[in-house]
Design an enzyme around this catalytic site. Structure first.
Site, PDB file in Angstrom:
ATOM      1  CB  SER A 169       1.974  -2.279   7.736  1.00 43.43           C
ATOM      2  OG  SER A 169       1.338  -1.042   7.608  1.00 43.43           O
ATOM      3  CB  ILE A 216       1.072  -7.305   0.219  1.00 39.99           C
ATOM      4  CG1 ILE A 216       0.880  -8.768  -0.186  1.00 39.99           C
ATOM      5  CG2 ILE A 216       0.987  -6.401  -1.019  1.00 39.99           C
ATOM      6  CD1 ILE A 216      -0.425  -9.077  -0.909  1.00 39.99           C
ATOM      7  N   GLY A 217       2.066  -5.165   2.362  1.00 38.76           N
ATOM      8  CA  GLY A 217       2.208  -3.752   2.733  1.00 38.76           C
ATOM      9  C   GLY A 217       3.678  -3.354   2.879  1.00 38.76           C
ATOM     10  NE  ARG A 272     -13.668 -19.287  -2.108  1.00 38.24           N
ATOM     11  CZ  ARG A 272     -12.779 -18.754  -2.938  1.00 38.24           C
ATOM     12  NH1 ARG A 272     -12.893 -17.519  -3.321  1.00 38.24           N
ATOM     13  NH2 ARG A 272     -11.779 -19.465  -3.390  1.00 38.24           N
ATOM     14  CG  ASN A 316     -10.761 -10.060   4.791  1.00 37.31           C
ATOM     15  OD1 ASN A 316     -10.351  -9.866   5.928  1.00 37.31           O
ATOM     16  ND2 ASN A 316     -10.103 -10.805   3.925  1.00 37.31           N
ATOM     17  CB  THR A 350      -8.266  -6.987   1.000  1.00 39.44           C
ATOM     18  OG1 THR A 350      -7.368  -6.086   1.636  1.00 39.44           O
ATOM     19  CG2 THR A 350      -8.861  -7.949   2.025  1.00 39.44           C
ATOM     20  CG  ASN A 351      -7.696 -12.617  -2.252  1.00 35.28           C
ATOM     21  OD1 ASN A 351      -8.104 -12.158  -3.301  1.00 35.28           O
ATOM     22  ND2 ASN A 351      -6.607 -13.364  -2.161  1.00 35.28           N
ATOM     23  NE  ARG A 388       1.080 -15.654  -8.961  1.00 32.79           N
ATOM     24  CZ  ARG A 388       0.223 -15.459  -7.963  1.00 32.79           C
ATOM     25  NH1 ARG A 388      -1.084 -15.533  -8.170  1.00 32.79           N
ATOM     26  NH2 ARG A 388       0.665 -15.203  -6.744  1.00 32.79           N
ATOM     27  CG  HIS A 420      -7.177 -12.919  -7.885  1.00 31.64           C
ATOM     28  ND1 HIS A 420      -6.071 -13.013  -8.697  1.00 31.64           N
ATOM     29  CD2 HIS A 420      -6.734 -13.128  -6.629  1.00 31.64           C
ATOM     30  CE1 HIS A 420      -5.017 -13.279  -7.950  1.00 31.64           C
ATOM     31  NE2 HIS A 420      -5.391 -13.349  -6.701  1.00 31.64           N
TER      32      HIS A 420
END
Ligand code: TXD
Length: 319
Positions: A11, A14-15, A89, A96, A120-121, A152, A176
């Site tokens: 949340s 973005i959430g 990364r 994640n 999520t990335n 974009r 992405h």
């Protein structure tokens, strides 16, 4: 008929924006979930208090337990941590991936019939892992990136030509961001391909390449300006378009990170391809012929996604 239920796992920036847009569009009742105590409840209450002003009827609630997402029709996942200075990364991937494991278990238990959109990335690897962890059918688990990357691209082109964003279409493939593959011969202004617009003198091939590169770097451009956090308005709008196509069975043709099972010569991987989203989730993957330049870019993108997936398998051998 009961209202649809939309569960937002994560949340944050973005959430919260997803909840606002889903409310304004009256897509259903909205549950915000987060591990931060009070935060999803606070955002839900604040948004609910905006509903009399904007005139929308959507139930809004916040929760810190997975029971709250029970029976959701759509689940949109933004949970995770962003990359912080000094973090590689791979560090991000490891953290994640653990988040996807928890989220996958929660969805499996409480919302096994949902259409799941992962944001999520690193996106293409996280959606792959989320599908495995949740055990949901692959046509019901999809990643959001292509709608954003093409939005974009469309915006930059509309600005360049001084025409309405509505009349610019864009077609992108691949992973992405950095490895995005723009298909300029399928991107158009009112049906006229960009390759023809170059011939017509609307822009040079070099200028087009600059715009493509700006699109690939679109996320970093926003991060650089914001200083803290990453883009959230356009990513949220993009995921809502996908959710709406599912809930209303619109059968929109949208580029998404979808599960490939032989298409484009790939097996059991997620990468951005054109899809049709309707009431059955990903109803079709559109396979187009790529020319040699496009194929080279696509293969590079696939290799980069596979590298991340291999790293996931090393961290979590059960995958
Ligand atoms: O095109 C795309 N796919 C993207 C992806 C475009 C922009 C941003 N993209 C990625 O979305 C970004 O790299 C992040 O991985 C996600 C979410 O971005 P957002 O800007 O919303 O991040 P926030 O504000 O940090 O929100 C993440 C929330 C935060 O409130 C945490 O408390 C929560 O996730 N969080 C969790 N929720 C549930 N469960 C667990 N385990 C958890 N861990 C953190």
């Amino acid at each position: 008929m009961a209202r649809n239920k939309i569960a937002l796992i994560g949340s944050g920036q973005i959430g919260g924006t997803l909840a606002h847009l889903a409310g304004l569009k009256e897509l259903g009742d909205i549950v915000l979930f987060d591990i931060a105590e009070g935060m999803p409840q606070g955002k839900a209450l604040d948004l609910a208090e905006s509903s009399p002003v904007d005139g929308f009827d959507s139930g809004l609630s916040g929760t810190n337990t997975y029971e709250g997402i029970e029976g959701a029709d759509v689940v949109i996942v933004t949970a995770g941590v962003p990359r912080k200075p000094g973090m590689s990364r791979d560090d991000l991937l490891e953290i994640n991936l653990k988040v996807m494991e928890q989220v996958g278990a929660g969805i499996k238990k409480y919302a096994p019939d949902a259409f799941v959109i992962c944001i999520t990335n690193p996106l293409d690897a996280m959606v792959w892992a989320l599908q495995k962890f949740s055990g949901l059918p692959a046509n019901k688990v999809v990643g959001m990136a292509g709608v954003l990357d093409s939005a974009r691209f469309r915006y930059f082109l509309a600005e360049e030509f001084n025409v309405s964003v509505e009349d610019v279409t864009a077609f992108v493939l691949g992973g992405h961001g950095d490895t995005m593959v723009p298909l300029t011969r399928y991107s158009t202004v009112a049906g006229v391909p960009l390759t023809d617009l170059v011939k017509m003198g609307w822009l040079t091939a070099e200028r087009l390449e600059e715009i493509v590169q700006r699109t690939r770097d679109g996320g970093a451009e926003i991060v650089g300006l914001l200083k803290t956090g990453s883009a959230f308005y356009a990513p949220a709008a993009s995921a809502i378009q996908m959710a709406e196509s599912y809930l209303k069975d619109k059968k929109r043709v949208l580029p998404c990170a979808a599960h490939l099972d032989g298409q484009y010569g790939q097996k059991d991987m997620y990468v951005g391809v054109p899809t049709v989203i309707g009431a059955n989730g990903i109803e079709r993957i559109i396979e187009i012929d790529l020319n040699s330049d496009e194929k080279a870019m696509f293969d590079k993108s696939v290799a980069s996604v596979n590298g991340l997936v291999d790293a996931c398998k090393k961290i979590q051998p059960a995958l």
